[in-house]
Scaffold this active site. Structure first.
Site, PDB file in Angstrom:
ATOM      1  N   ASP A  32     -19.978 132.671  49.615  1.00  9.88           N
ATOM      2  CA  ASP A  32     -18.537 132.750  49.517  1.00  9.88           C
ATOM      3  C   ASP A  32     -17.811 131.652  50.531  1.00  9.88           C
ATOM      4  OD1 ASP A  32     -19.116 133.979  51.969  1.00  9.88           O
ATOM      5  OD2 ASP A  32     -17.437 135.378  51.859  1.00  9.88           O
ATOM      6  N   HIS A 235     -32.273 105.667  51.268  1.00  6.18           N
ATOM      7  CA  HIS A 235     -31.340 106.673  51.316  1.00  6.18           C
ATOM      8  C   HIS A 235     -31.596 107.698  52.267  1.00  6.18           C
ATOM      9  CE1 HIS A 235     -29.067 105.435  47.355  1.00  6.18           C
ATOM     10  NE2 HIS A 235     -28.779 104.537  48.251  1.00  6.18           N
ATOM     11  N   ASP A 252     -26.615 102.912  58.797  1.00  3.16           N
ATOM     12  CA  ASP A 252     -25.815 102.808  57.664  1.00  3.16           C
ATOM     13  C   ASP A 252     -24.672 104.018  57.724  1.00  3.16           C
ATOM     14  OD1 ASP A 252     -24.599 102.613  55.256  1.00  3.16           O
ATOM     15  OD2 ASP A 252     -26.253 102.218  54.095  1.00  3.16           O
ATOM     16  N   ASP A 263     -17.970 100.950  54.708  1.00  6.21           N
ATOM     17  CA  ASP A 263     -19.516 101.212  54.315  1.00  6.21           C
ATOM     18  C   ASP A 263     -20.196 100.058  55.192  1.00  6.21           C
ATOM     19  OD1 ASP A 263     -21.999 101.796  53.407  1.00  6.21           O
ATOM     20  OD2 ASP A 263     -21.530 101.051  51.309  1.00  6.21           O
ATOM     21  N   HIS A 342     -32.820  96.571  45.639  1.00  9.15           N
ATOM     22  CA  HIS A 342     -31.302  96.882  45.262  1.00  9.15           C
ATOM     23  C   HIS A 342     -30.514  95.566  45.143  1.00  9.15           C
ATOM     24  CE1 HIS A 342     -29.677  96.142  49.620  1.00  9.15           C
ATOM     25  NE2 HIS A 342     -30.786  96.947  49.825  1.00  9.15           N
ATOM     26  N   HIS A 346     -21.656  95.894  46.251  1.00 12.15           N
ATOM     27  CA  HIS A 346     -20.958  97.028  45.228  1.00 12.15           C
ATOM     28  C   HIS A 346     -19.330  97.049  45.600  1.00 12.15           C
ATOM     29  CE1 HIS A 346     -20.557 100.043  48.509  1.00 12.15           C
ATOM     30  NE2 HIS A 346     -21.882  99.744  48.613  1.00 12.15           N
ATOM     31  N   HIS A 353     -19.105 103.684  46.479  1.00 10.65           N
ATOM     32  CA  HIS A 353     -19.260 102.828  45.240  1.00 10.65           C
ATOM     33  C   HIS A 353     -18.125 102.735  44.282  1.00 10.65           C
ATOM     34  CE1 HIS A 353     -23.931 102.967  46.353  1.00 10.65           C
ATOM     35  NE2 HIS A 353     -23.430 102.480  46.981  1.00 10.65           N
ATOM     36  N   GLU A 376     -24.916  93.141  51.422  1.00 14.88           N
ATOM     37  CA  GLU A 376     -25.800  93.982  52.245  1.00 14.88           C
ATOM     38  C   GLU A 376     -27.115  93.549  51.582  1.00 14.88           C
ATOM     39  OE1 GLU A 376     -26.092  98.130  51.008  1.00 14.88           O
ATOM     40  OE2 GLU A 376     -24.059  97.673  49.566  1.00 14.88           O
ATOM     41  N   TYR A 380     -37.642  95.685  53.424  1.00 12.85           N
ATOM     42  CA  TYR A 380     -38.157  96.807  53.774  1.00 12.85           C
ATOM     43  C   TYR A 380     -39.753  97.017  53.292  1.00 12.85           C
ATOM     44  CZ  TYR A 380     -33.210  97.599  52.385  1.00 12.85           C
ATOM     45  OH  TYR A 380     -31.993  97.456  52.409  1.00 12.85           O
ATOM     46  N   ARG A 398     -31.276  96.226  57.210  1.00  9.60           N
ATOM     47  CA  ARG A 398     -30.441  95.783  56.238  1.00  9.60           C
ATOM     48  C   ARG A 398     -29.190  95.546  57.271  1.00  9.60           C
ATOM     49  NH1 ARG A 398     -30.671 100.249  53.223  1.00  9.60           N
ATOM     50  NH2 ARG A 398     -29.115 101.587  53.958  1.00  9.60           N
ATOM     51  N   GLU A 400     -24.881  94.808  56.460  1.00  5.89           N
ATOM     52  CA  GLU A 400     -24.104  95.200  55.675  1.00  5.89           C
ATOM     53  C   GLU A 400     -22.597  94.984  56.149  1.00  5.89           C
ATOM     54  OE1 GLU A 400     -22.825  98.454  52.407  1.00  5.89           O
ATOM     55  OE2 GLU A 400     -23.850  99.160  54.024  1.00  5.89           O
TER      56      GLU A 400
END
Length: 431
Positions: A32, A235, A252, A263, A342, A346, A353, A376, A380, A398, A400
């Protein structure tokens, strides 16, 4: 601001149209309890109404131009779950011409669409509303001899809204600059904890604390803190492993402020110093981002910016020993994909996004002032990658930033977060 947006949307609808848009509902987390409520971005963009289970009707068919359907005031419910503006507040505080309890939407739907030549509505979000709308139009067709003329088409309103949202106004940009400043402070607090023996979740906690301390709603997306080999997982959100000196930690994270996302990714040296292969990989990614940022100008495209970043990364991969051969040929056959899989950019806005077409007429969309997007690039190398030199395995980087296109070029909204190796090291030492 919301009234001006509604007027622009009504103008785009044209005469004789009705738009019906549904707000977000509470979503069960377990038993709940619910997840913290976040309004649907399109609904928020047009109304600024931040309460669940609402609907809005916008009309150019001669009826009330702006009607809200909301949960009514209920002292018992508000004792448990907090204040509701109710029908009265929808008019007084949110500028609606009319307002009704949300439970009346279905009953009032036939009257709402009675004169509409076109209906703007997203099918598939609420089966009860879908069914009522379709059955109402079918009934009108059956009664055509009595003079009823049903709408000739149901149009997705997002085709209009998402083009509007793609170009940010000054009020939006002011919020996004504030979000960027909060995110910079949060990254500073996390970077000072990047020491051997600390855990990834300690950095995550520092980020989230800074977000909330400065008044944001919290993270705009699941925070990524990947130390060592975890930085090679795009991710990675588990954030439960210890950090080790000599490795890198990829962070990130960005805050959400008044619905707008920041971002940002930075990759920090655990222990405060870039060394060896980790520094080499980092500098390759940094050079790729530098070239991409320089290319962010009106008339350029995200596809062209991506191509520049890819070429810089491939040149770096050759120098690192990940690839061998002619750079043009390696780019053409996408030999880089195992280590850079990637896109470079974006859109950014109410969604991390964000919405807006990337292609127009089948071609990459030229960039215009007011558009906000990320840049970005990354590299990797998985720890188990036997195709890579051993010294590079387990390294992920990375970098960004959030970029606003201006008439003269671009504004890096997140430039306050350092990324040159010496600047990062000094920043971590000063913290």
């Amino acid at each position: 601001m919301h009234a001006e947006r509604r007027q622009r949307f009504l103008d785009e609808m044209g005469p004789g149209a009705v738009a019906i848009m549904l707000g977000a509902k509470l979503v069960t987390r377990s038993a709940d309890t619910e997840f913290p409520f976040r309004q649907d971005s399109d609904f928020w963009y047009l109304t600024g109404f931040g309460h669940p289970h609402a609907a809005v009707v916008l009309r150019t068919d001669g009826g009330p131009r702006y009607t809200l359907f909301v949960e009514p005031r209920d002292p018992a419910a508000e004792t448990w779950n907090g204040y509701r503006p109710g029908v009265e507040g929808a008019v007084a505080a949110f500028g609606a011409d009319e307002a009704y309890p949300r439970a009346e939407l279905l009953a009032r739907l036939p009257e709402i669409v009675k004169k509409a030549a076109r209906i703007y509505f997203v099918l598939g979000r609420d089966p009860a509303v879908d069914e009522k709308l379709v059955s109402t139009l079918d009934e009108m067709r059956l009664r055509s001899r009595a003079g009823y003329v049903p709408a000739s088409e149901i149009v997705d309103p997002r085709a209009i809204l998402h083009e509007m949202r793609l170009r940010k106004g000054e009020e939006e940009l002011a919020v996004m600059r504030r979000a960027a400043a909060i995110t910079a402070e949060a990254h500073r607090d996390a970077a000072r904890l990047a020491r051997g023996g600390r855990f990834e979740y300690e950095l995550e906690a520092a980020l989230n604390y800074a977000f909330r301390r400065r008044g944001s709603a919290g993270p705009a997306y699941a925070t990524i803190v990947g130390g060592g080999r975890n930085a090679t997982v795009l991710h990675y959100v588990t954030n439960d492993k210890p950090l080790r000196d000599g490795e890198l930690v990829l962070v990130d994270a960005g805050c959400e402020l008044e619905g707008y996302a920041s971002d940002v990714t930075r990759t920090y040296p655990v222990g405060g110093r870039f060394d060896g292969a980790a520094r080499e990989v980092y500098e390759v990614v940094l050079e790729a981002q530098r070239r991409a940022l320089e290319a962010a100008r009106p008339g350029a495209t995200l596809a062209a910016i991506h191509a520049l970043a890819v070429r810089a990364l491939v040149e770096g991969m050759v120098s690192l020993g990940l690839l061998a051969g002619d750079v043009d040929e390696l780019v053409a056959r996408e030999a880089y994909k195992p280590w850079y899989m990637h896109n470079t950019s974006h859109w950014l806005g109410l969604d991390v996004h964000d919405v807006g077409a990337y292609r127009v007429g089948g071609e990459p969309r030229p960039l215009e002032p007011g558009m906000v997007f990320t840049i970005e690039p990354g590299l990797y190398v998985r720890a188990d990658d036997e195709a890579a030199p051993a010294r590079l395995r387990g390294i992920g980087v990375r970098i960004e930033d959030d970029v606003l296109l201006t008439a003269g070029g671009c504004e890096n909204l997140t430039a306050a977060i350092p990324k040159a190796p010496s600047d990062v090291e000094a920043w971590m030492r000063s913290a």
